[in-house]
Design a protein around this motif. Sequence first.
Motif, mmCIF file in Angstrom:
data_model
loop_
_atom_site.group_PDB
_atom_site.id
_atom_site.type_symbol
_atom_site.label_atom_id
_atom_site.label_comp_id
_atom_site.label_asym_id
_atom_site.label_seq_id
_atom_site.Cartn_x
_atom_site.Cartn_y
_atom_site.Cartn_z
ATOM 1 N N VAL A 1 43.130 43.232 49.461
ATOM 2 C CA VAL A 1 43.281 42.680 48.112
ATOM 3 C C VAL A 1 44.137 41.417 48.177
ATOM 4 N N TYR B 1 38.642 40.889 46.408
ATOM 5 C CA TYR B 1 38.553 42.010 47.331
ATOM 6 C C TYR B 1 37.660 41.613 48.505
ATOM 7 N N SER C 1 37.702 40.316 41.295
ATOM 8 C CA SER C 1 37.920 41.590 40.601
ATOM 9 C C SER C 1 37.182 41.680 39.271
#
Length: 204
Positions: free
Chosen positions: A101, A113, A126
């Motif tokens: 992340v 990600y 995200s």
Amino acid sequence: MASAWNLIGLLMWIVILIDLIWMIISIKKRNRRALLNQDGKSKQHHLMILIGQGTFLLVALVLMGSVYLNPSRAVSNVSIMKNYKPIVLDTNGRQSYYVNVYDSKNRLAKHDYTYLTKGERYRVPSNESIIVAGNDKVAYPMETYHSNFNRMKSLDQKYQKAWIETINAKYRPGLVNGLGMRVGHRASYYVIIRVPDHSFIYYH
């Protein structure tokens, strides 16, 4: 053919443009006639035509603008393709992770990600993905298009809770999508990233 549907929207915008040009030309012509004919009937006739043309143009612009700017991503309006793959462990030299992340540079997303699948690295923002770890209770967004939970359970068993589901939705052929000139274009793209638990997520 998808492009043929999109031509409907293009033709409608051309019709609106032609109507606008014709309205401007006809206004100039009627104004010249009104200068020669100073009677009240001519002015009233000119005003009625102007109102009719303006109303038609305004309604056409509002309708086309609404269709173009407010696309529907409902299930009935899109074709959905789902794909499932196992993900493999990534390593930072000390410990192995399924997902890394990072802070995102994308103003629409808080994080990015990254994950590996068969040696290929993928990076998703995200706002287009979700991480489901262990037994987390998750409110799946509309972009998942009612993911099949029985299918998810079978994937958990097959891949030991380490897999991804990609959901790619494109606008179907149809009149409304054709008017919006988006047939065949992407409606949404979403990735569900499944990991066994939170210890397999590495935050940078």
